[in-house]
Design a protein around this motif. Structure first.
Motif, PDB file in Angstrom:
ATOM      1  N   MET A  89       0.625  -1.572   0.195  1.00 25.26           N
ATOM      2  CA  MET A  89       0.418   0.288   0.467  1.00 25.26           C
ATOM      3  C   MET A  89       0.350   1.498  -0.063  1.00 25.26           C
ATOM      4  N   ARG A  90       0.209   2.587  -0.482  1.00 26.05           N
ATOM      5  CA  ARG A  90       0.504   3.685  -0.042  1.00 26.05           C
ATOM      6  C   ARG A  90       0.894   4.061   1.160  1.00 26.05           C
ATOM      7  N   ALA A  91       1.763   4.848   1.757  1.00 24.99           N
ATOM      8  CA  ALA A  91       2.131   5.899   2.766  1.00 24.99           C
ATOM      9  C   ALA A  91       2.956   6.969   2.436  1.00 24.99           C
ATOM     10  N   LEU A  92       2.707   7.662   2.946  1.00 29.13           N
ATOM     11  CA  LEU A  92       4.051   9.899   3.207  1.00 29.13           C
ATOM     12  C   LEU A  92       4.556   8.950   4.385  1.00 29.13           C
ATOM     13  N   VAL A  93       6.246   8.844   4.440  1.00 34.15           N
ATOM     14  CA  VAL A  93       6.957   8.167   5.025  1.00 34.15           C
ATOM     15  C   VAL A  93       7.313   9.731   5.832  1.00 34.15           C
ATOM     16  N   PHE A  94       8.105   9.331   6.943  1.00 33.88           N
ATOM     17  CA  PHE A  94       9.011  10.342   7.486  1.00 33.88           C
ATOM     18  C   PHE A  94       9.983   9.589   7.206  1.00 33.88           C
ATOM     19  N   THR A  95      11.540   9.961   6.000  1.00 35.40           N
ATOM     20  CA  THR A  95      12.129   9.499   6.363  1.00 35.40           C
ATOM     21  C   THR A  95      13.906   9.979   6.509  1.00 35.40           C
ATOM     22  N   GLY A  96      13.569  11.389   7.361  1.00 37.28           N
ATOM     23  CA  GLY A  96      15.066  11.662   7.598  1.00 37.28           C
ATOM     24  C   GLY A  96      14.213  13.437   7.510  1.00 37.28           C
ATOM     25  N   PRO A  97      15.840  14.326   8.468  1.00 38.14           N
ATOM     26  CA  PRO A  97      15.423  15.567   8.677  1.00 38.14           C
ATOM     27  C   PRO A  97      15.135  15.971   7.372  1.00 38.14           C
ATOM     28  N   ALA A  98      13.484  16.771   7.932  1.00 38.63           N
ATOM     29  CA  ALA A  98      13.260  17.564   6.385  1.00 38.63           C
ATOM     30  C   ALA A  98      13.345  16.765   5.488  1.00 38.63           C
ATOM     31  N   ALA A  99      12.341  15.483   5.586  1.00 41.09           N
ATOM     32  CA  ALA A  99      12.385  14.522   3.910  1.00 41.09           C
ATOM     33  C   ALA A  99      11.055  13.241   4.307  1.00 41.09           C
ATOM     34  N   VAL A 100      10.069  13.999   3.688  1.00 40.91           N
ATOM     35  CA  VAL A 100       9.194  13.231   3.758  1.00 40.91           C
ATOM     36  C   VAL A 100       8.917  12.533   2.226  1.00 40.91           C
TER      37      VAL A 100
ATOM     38  N   LEU B  38       6.843   9.909  -0.432  1.00 42.65           N
ATOM     39  CA  LEU B  38       5.215   8.486  -0.722  1.00 42.65           C
ATOM     40  C   LEU B  38       6.306   7.425  -1.217  1.00 42.65           C
ATOM     41  N   ARG B  39       5.987   5.907  -0.141  1.00 42.29           N
ATOM     42  CA  ARG B  39       6.273   5.197   0.013  1.00 42.29           C
ATOM     43  C   ARG B  39       5.741   3.687  -0.174  1.00 42.29           C
ATOM     44  N   ASP B  40       5.927   2.516  -1.362  1.00 40.23           N
ATOM     45  CA  ASP B  40       4.522   1.767  -1.351  1.00 40.23           C
ATOM     46  C   ASP B  40       5.268   0.100   0.232  1.00 40.23           C
ATOM     47  N   VAL B  41       4.533   0.185   1.168  1.00 45.02           N
ATOM     48  CA  VAL B  41       5.107   0.256   2.555  1.00 45.02           C
ATOM     49  C   VAL B  41       4.163  -1.520   2.574  1.00 45.02           C
ATOM     50  N   PRO B  42       4.666  -2.265   3.817  1.00 49.73           N
ATOM     51  CA  PRO B  42       3.688  -3.255   4.266  1.00 49.73           C
ATOM     52  C   PRO B  42       2.520  -3.229   4.463  1.00 49.73           C
ATOM     53  N   GLU B  43       1.223  -3.764   4.318  1.00 53.40           N
ATOM     54  CA  GLU B  43       0.269  -3.510   4.224  1.00 53.40           C
ATOM     55  C   GLU B  43       0.173  -3.953   6.115  1.00 53.40           C
ATOM     56  N   PRO B  44      -0.199  -3.331   6.952  1.00 57.02           N
ATOM     57  CA  PRO B  44      -0.523  -2.781   8.522  1.00 57.02           C
ATOM     58  C   PRO B  44      -0.492  -4.965   9.152  1.00 57.02           C
ATOM     59  N   ALA B  45      -0.004  -5.324  10.111  1.00 56.81           N
ATOM     60  CA  ALA B  45      -0.427  -6.261  11.427  1.00 56.81           C
ATOM     61  C   ALA B  45      -1.207  -5.807  11.532  1.00 56.81           C
ATOM     62  N   VAL B  46      -2.706  -6.596  11.577  1.00 59.73           N
ATOM     63  CA  VAL B  46      -3.425  -6.204  13.110  1.00 59.73           C
ATOM     64  C   VAL B  46      -3.962  -7.169  14.064  1.00 59.73           C
TER      65      VAL B  46
ATOM     66  N   ALA C 265      -1.387   7.321   4.902  1.00 57.58           N
ATOM     67  CA  ALA C 265      -1.329   5.827   4.791  1.00 57.58           C
ATOM     68  C   ALA C 265      -2.820   5.798   4.195  1.00 57.58           C
ATOM     69  N   GLU C 266      -2.272   4.690   3.596  1.00 57.69           N
ATOM     70  CA  GLU C 266      -3.978   4.044   3.022  1.00 57.69           C
ATOM     71  C   GLU C 266      -4.272   2.847   4.043  1.00 57.69           C
ATOM     72  N   ARG C 267      -4.278   2.348   4.486  1.00 55.80           N
ATOM     73  CA  ARG C 267      -5.245   1.647   6.043  1.00 55.80           C
ATOM     74  C   ARG C 267      -3.734   1.518   7.482  1.00 55.80           C
ATOM     75  N   VAL C 268      -4.152   1.754   8.106  1.00 58.86           N
ATOM     76  CA  VAL C 268      -3.757   1.310   9.233  1.00 58.86           C
ATOM     77  C   VAL C 268      -4.185   0.931  10.575  1.00 58.86           C
ATOM     78  N   ALA C 269      -3.485  -0.339  10.859  1.00 56.34           N
ATOM     79  CA  ALA C 269      -4.064  -0.549  12.729  1.00 56.34           C
ATOM     80  C   ALA C 269      -3.965   0.465  14.000  1.00 56.34           C
ATOM     81  N   VAL C 270      -5.002  -0.256  14.455  1.00 56.00           N
ATOM     82  CA  VAL C 270      -5.565   0.604  16.143  1.00 56.00           C
ATOM     83  C   VAL C 270      -6.356  -0.147  16.410  1.00 56.00           C
ATOM     84  N   PRO C 271      -5.796   0.320  17.681  1.00 58.25           N
ATOM     85  CA  PRO C 271      -6.660  -0.736  18.813  1.00 58.25           C
ATOM     86  C   PRO C 271      -8.541  -0.122  18.753  1.00 58.25           C
TER      87      PRO C 271
END
Length: 311
Positions: free
Chosen positions: A1-12, A14-22, A107-113
């Motif tokens: 899935m796609r997500a906006l990732v904070f990757t380092g100082p002053a940098a974000v 858009l990346r493909d990341v694994p689906e959330p583990a629920v 992100a497109e999807r997120v797992a939360v309590p």
């Protein structure tokens, strides 16, 4: 899935990341709207509280896999300490925050309590749902100030929190609300939303001042302009420096209150009220444009006041 990732100082990015583990007692939320917070802009410029790589986003709403429209209360607390038992989960010593200490809503999807979910009233749009979290901050600050109907209120900062303080104070019966911000475009929005006056500075004397900036100078001015016995509520986190005259505080019997996040009751109140607000100052962008929007705001652009990202 796609997500906006904070990757380092002053940098974000858009990346493909694994689906959330629920996990057990968790729910998958399909994100519909996720707000960019000023604390995230600051946190990406100066990493520390937020540690990359991280999918941020603590202001978000969406649909559960079984079709419920929900907004997420991102504060995770122990639930059993003395503070939690007082109903103050927001200041639990062990608190953690979705989007800060675990993946959040950019992100497109997120797992939360399951316990974080608050169901939305029928017909509440995603724009309003996406502004619930900052609105809850303002509800909490107004409550801390004593919800003083008839008060003369000043607000430093016309970002999302400051404008929310303006709207909550007006709906709570404030006699007048004046707003200060260095951005003329934001000042104009404050006027349109009902501020009696708005400009680069507050003038006069106030019963209550909300500091949604948190700079040393706004700390100082928030007390200098209070009437004797008045209350300053500090929500902003720009500068740890207090910057005020403690002897004047004593002689004027003024109060300074810190305001962090919200209680569960404040969050519920925000859910019930944001649908009535003029939210023309909020804009929604595709998640695909998230890195560009985030970087533009991080570099000091003052519009839009509030940006929501939507997959």
């Amino acid at each position: 899935m796609r997500a906006l990732v904070f990757t380092g100082p002053a940098a974000v990015e858009l990346r493909d990341v694994p689906e959330p583990a629920v996990g057990a007692d968790e729910v998958l939320v399909h994100v519909a709207a996720s707000g960019i917070c000023g604390s995230e802009l600051h946190g990406v410029r100066t990493p520390g509280f937020r540690v990359p790589p991280l999918v941020m986003g603590h202001e978000f709403a969406g649909l559960t896999s079984d079709g419920r429209a929900v907004v997420v209360n991102p504060i995770l607390s122990c639930g059993s300490c003395d503070v939690c038992r007082l109903g103050l989960r927001n200041v639990c010593r062990e608190r953690r925050i979705v989007g800060v200490h675990r993946p959040g809503g950019f992100a497109e999807r997120v797992a939360v309590p399951e316990s974080t979910l608050v169901e939305l009233p029928q017909g509440l749009g995603w724009t309003a749902a996406g502004i619930v979290e900052p609105a809850a901050n303002a509800v909490h600050a107004w409550s801390l100030a004593g919800a003083p109907a008839g008060a003369r209120v000043g607000v430093y900062g016309a970002g999302a929190i400051g404008l929310s303080c303006l709207l909550v104070a007006l709906s709570g019966g404030a006699a007048s609300v004046e707003v200060a911000d260095r951005s003329e475009s934001r000042v104009e929005i404050a006027r349109r939303l009902g501020a009696r006056s708005a400009g680069a500075a507050l003038t006069g004397e106030y019963d209550v001042i909300f500091d949604a900036v948190g700079a040393a100078v706004t700390h100082e001015r928030s007390l200098a302009l209070l009437r004797p016995g008045g209350t300053a509520v500090w929500l902003g986190l720009a500068d740890p420096t207090a910057g005020f005259d403690a002897t004047a505080l004593v002689r004027g019997e003024q109060r300074v209150l810190g305001s962090f996040a919200y209680t569960d009751a404040d969050f519920a109140t925000a859910v019930e009220t944001v649908g009535e607000w003029d939210l023309s100052w909020v804009r929604t962008f595709p998640l695909a444009d998230g890195a560009e929007v985030f970087t533009t705001l991080m570099n000091g652009h003052d519009t839009p006041v509030k940006a929501l990202l939507s997959p």
